[in-house]
Design a protein around this motif. Sequence first.
Motif, PDB file in Angstrom:
ATOM      1  N   GLN A 173       0.851  -1.196   0.000  1.00  0.00           N
ATOM      2  CA  GLN A 173       0.000   0.000   0.000  1.00  0.00           C
ATOM      3  C   GLN A 173       0.888   1.246   0.000  1.00  0.00           C
ATOM      4  N   SER A 174       0.277   2.383  -0.293  1.00  0.00           N
ATOM      5  CA  SER A 174       0.993   3.652  -0.163  1.00  0.00           C
ATOM      6  C   SER A 174       1.049   4.044   1.307  1.00  0.00           C
ATOM      7  N   SER A 211       1.091   6.176   4.761  1.00  0.00           N
ATOM      8  CA  SER A 211       0.470   7.393   5.279  1.00  0.00           C
ATOM      9  C   SER A 211       1.336   7.876   6.440  1.00  0.00           C
TER      10      SER A 211
END
Length: 266
Positions: free
Chosen positions: A259-260, A262
């Motif tokens: 995932q990207s 955060s």
Amino acid sequence: MKNTATHPATQPLLMERNGAIATLRFNRPEALNAIDVPMANAFLAAVQAIAADPGVRAVVLAGNGRGFMAGGDLATLRAAPVQGAIDILTPLNQALLLLTQMNAPVIAQVHGAAAGAGLSLLLMADYVIAAEGTRFNLAYIHLGTSCDVGASWALPRIVGLRQALEIALLGDAFTADDALRLGLINRVVRAAELESSTTALAQRLASGPTLAYGAMKRLMRDSMERTLPEQLAAEKDAFVQCAGTEDFRAGVEAFHQRQSPSFAGR
């Protein structure tokens, strides 16, 4: 939500806050934002406030009116050459050191003209975006003085000694395309896109790993003063410190989850 501090039009510097982005706008457009004593003091006060606020994760430097900055205020320097220089440069240098040492990346948004201290100041930023048509000039030699605001430190490191001496000793003006070719700026955009391009970059940086940005800034800026063993030790120390942050844990977890990440800037 955009939160803009209210200032009278006569204030020499305006500070705006948009989420995690702080924008400092030099505001003497009638003088092409030439730095006088009130502006230098206001700049220091604003930078001190930003440096003390961990919620600021990107900083933008910009100028109101026709240009970014024309340099030092010659009316001040004509009236009191020595004391005027001291009164302008003392707070300006303090502010500059804080900007280079803070974790938040600093972006210079440049248009119109950047001369003298204006050029020196943008050289110390972490990223520079310039509008097409911007003119640059170190300019000091035309006034019979040496440079200031870190130009003699930054310029040789960016372009090399020979090119730096040519820029400084001849004092010739050059274009945004010349500045890009020399590596003095990172990007040239159409004037109509300058504000939006800067905002997009600031938003990207403001959502990044702020503590890691700060470590990277300091490693890069100090690298030429160290031997390789010293730099390797500094890199190790910085990496170990970053490894203990929330952002590092978030980045590693996001990698494993494909995932990207955060980042919270902590």
